[in-house]
Design an enzyme around this catalytic site. Structure first.
Site, short mmCIF file in Angstrom:
data_model
loop_
_atom_site.label_atom_id
_atom_site.label_comp_id
_atom_site.label_asym_id
_atom_site.label_seq_id
_atom_site.Cartn_x
_atom_site.Cartn_y
_atom_site.Cartn_z
N GLY A 13 1.65 1.33 -4.65
CA GLY A 13 1.04 1.15 -5.99
C GLY A 13 -0.22 0.63 -6.05
N ASP A 144 0.95 -7.58 -8.18
CA ASP A 144 2.09 -8.57 -7.92
C ASP A 144 1.45 -9.62 -8.04
OD1 ASP A 144 3.74 -5.83 -9.23
OD2 ASP A 144 4.48 -5.71 -7.18
#
Lengths: 417, 417
Positions: A13, A144
């Site tokens: 991502g 994250d």
């Protein structure tokens, strides 16, 4: 030292600042032109290496490369493509090394999260074993913030800032309207099974009553009754209640139909509407919810200046480490002090990074599980510091558009990905 | 002219710039202290007038009032509270005038959309009729941009900018990842039954292939087959497809359980997941979606400088008009030229504004119904121009916090709202 070319690829991502790392790699490599030849980028990440679809970054001007510092997402294309284990598919790794050999590539810079650290380590070992040593350096990246051995992961500071700014603004909105309109607002944020992003939202709450009132972390088991009591008490005390909910919170058990991605990760999401319905049904409060999804990780317009600086620095450092002869390491950010925030660049062996997820320490979460502690604030606060605005033309951010010139193939073979 | 106090109230959904109008009103009134006494604000909008819960804005420093220019949402509280018709509830209007009389209020500045224009007009008439004339001036505000007789509605330029910036960023994200991951992204935007906000998203598409590829307007009947064919063709041509969908698009017919708000408006939302599921089912593409909801209207961090300037200007003008003896009008923004954008301040009679919704002209929408035309671009482009960043402290926007000092009540009576 024989001059070798370099290969750079983006993985997983994308973030608001991964291109700043690319700029760091390319700019540093251009300065080391006595040691490093051309930097080739993988089109669509590692897929470009497997298919011998390389991009010649020397076709991009210095101005364009500098503009990558303010351009979100993956300029060369990223991929959700996890290489199998050596035992399962040795051919993939051999193919990578064959392509690297064909293009005289001696440096492998892989910019990603835990999965790509794993790939990076395997390349490092296997290339030695095959007699074509490649210096493999991992450049950390993940919104994250779950990479170990580094103070934070570039990409996180900017989603953290997006989340904190957004929930502060939504809090002002709710506060204005709660007398006659919406009482509860939920912001659902990405971040997988770690609550870092939701925690960052907590920074917006500075004095009693400030938004956000409740944070929901995947690390804390969801307790329906306790949650509803907290929402109700907050509305009664302040007139409204704002919530930042991690996508990874398990609110209900009936979500077995979720999609699985190429890394075997479950496609998350849907927490906000579930919570909203629960609140409506049990407490009767009018609600609204927002789902930030990709907007948060692409939001270069509100990136953290600290994050941009760190992303650029780890890219540059990867090249310096390679030139210094290192391999099999991830560049790290080492915190020296909280306030003022001081950090240096360091390294960690990839064997200790690959496939290890860093979760929120329990002492970052308040006793009741619904907010962050002062320890968390000390950690998070410097990561969102500073604004780093892109240039604008006609009211819109002027993001870099690259030439993406293909490199002529040297192998006559194709490879199925 | 006898010196009278003024009453200012915010109405309906708040915006990123409605407080800039408040700053304009208060700063102009302070300059006209020979004519206008104190500016009282309604706590929670018109509800504060009905319940005689007034805020003394003279307790706020000049610095705090200036800070309202960069503070989103409704600093004095806004309300979704529609006054009934004179026939239905004359007592409400009489109560307002009673409160105004008690506090020597001769100026009524109402900052809102179509519903508040209607209230403003009624106050203007009834106060004359009751022998206590009040000069009622309407200050336009609505992110929906559906007020007639003004080039645009303050609040719209900023959601327009938010939408265009966000979909550009998400487009870069999708473009990076589409080879191996998400193919379709949907951004659901607010805007009720007018497609202005979605249209503004279209500004981000400057060259063939740019995001957004598809805009869905409430003004265009949703055609399932045509939509799916367009999505499929876009993915095949560009590798991905990005969509901005107005919340007011009627995708399915099974949404009769939606909530109704105090104005009788249906609570919208849920378009993005419905479209996403449709695409997944019929075309099999991996999707993601974001729901901007309140984040977009509260997003002062990415406000349009043009919008901030206009919001402030209409606030100031309302006071100038009042001092000049006007009543029963809405302040308007009158476009003189597209590029360079030139505008002046004007006025429109409230009888022509109240409860009239301005929809997108058909010639702003492309023939296939999925994008905007050059005419729309000429109209929209100047409205998102310029950045107007708030100050930041520790990485977060430093928004004004007001004293909100209550005014002592003069009436011994309560009023049920």
């Amino acid at each position: 030292m024989t001059k070798k070319n370099a290969f750079y690829a983006q993985s997983g991502g994308v973030t608001a600042v991964i291109n700043a790392s690319a700029a760091g790699v390319i700019e540093a490599a251009r300065q080391h032109h006595d040691t490093i030849g051309t930097v080739y980028a993988g089109r669509d990440g590692i897929v470009g290496a497997l298919t011998e679809d390389l991009i010649d970054t020397s076709a991009e001007t210095d101005e364009t490369i500098a503009a990558l510092r303010h351009t979100p997402a993956g300029a060369f294309g990223s991929a959700r493509y996890k290489l199998k284990s050596l035992e399962e598919n040795r051919a993939q790794y051999e193919r990578l090394i064959e392509v690297f050999k064909a293009h005289n590539i001696g440096y492998f810079f892989y910019n990603g999260g835990g999965d790509s650290a794993d790939t990076c380590e395997k390349i490092s070992h296997l290339s030695d074993e095959m007699g074509y040593p490649i210096q493999a350096i991992h450049i950390p990246k993940t919104m994250d913030n779950d990479l170990p051995h580094t103070d934070c992961s570039p990409g996180f500071g900017s989603v953290a800032k997006y989340t904190a700014v957004s929930i502060r603004e939504a809090g002002f909105d709710l506060h204005s309207m709660c007398k006659t309109s919406t009482k509860v607002f939920i912001l659902e944020v990405m971040g997988r099974h770690a609550g870092w992003t939701a925690a960052a939202g907590g920074l917006a709450a500075e004095v009693e009553g400030d938004a956000p009132h409740i944070l929901l972390f995947p690390e804390i088991e969801f307790d329906r009754a306790k949650f509803l009591a907290k929402v109700d008490a907050t509305v009664k005390a302040h007139g409204f209640c704002t919530i930042v909910a991690s996508e990874g919170v398990e609110v209900a058990n009936d979500r077995d139909d979720r999609d699985i991605d190429a890394f075997g990760h479950v496609q998350l999401g849907g927490v906000a509407p579930t919570l909203a319905e629960l609140i409506k049904k049990e407490l009767g409060y009018k609600y609204h919810y927002a789902i930030a999804d990709y907007l948060m990780r692409a939001a270069r317009h509100i990136a953290s200046a600290t994050d941009v600086e760190q992303a650029y620095a780890v890219g540059r450092a990867a090249v310096e480490y390679a030139v210094a002869g290192k391999s099999g390491v991830m560049v790290t950010i080492d915190r020296q002090n909280d306030a003022p925030y001081e950090w240096t660049i360091g390294e960690a062996p990839l064997s200790e990074v690959a496939n290890v997820e860093k979760f929120m320490p329990r002492n970052f979460i308040s006793d009741d599980g619904f907010h962050i502690t002062d320890a968390a604030r000390r950690y998070l606060k410097p990561l969102i510091a500073g604004e780093s605005y892109p240039p604008y033309v006609d009211g819109l951010p002027d993001y870099a558009r690259l030439t993406l010139a293909p490199v002529a193939k040297k192998l006559g073979t194709s490879f199925e990905v």
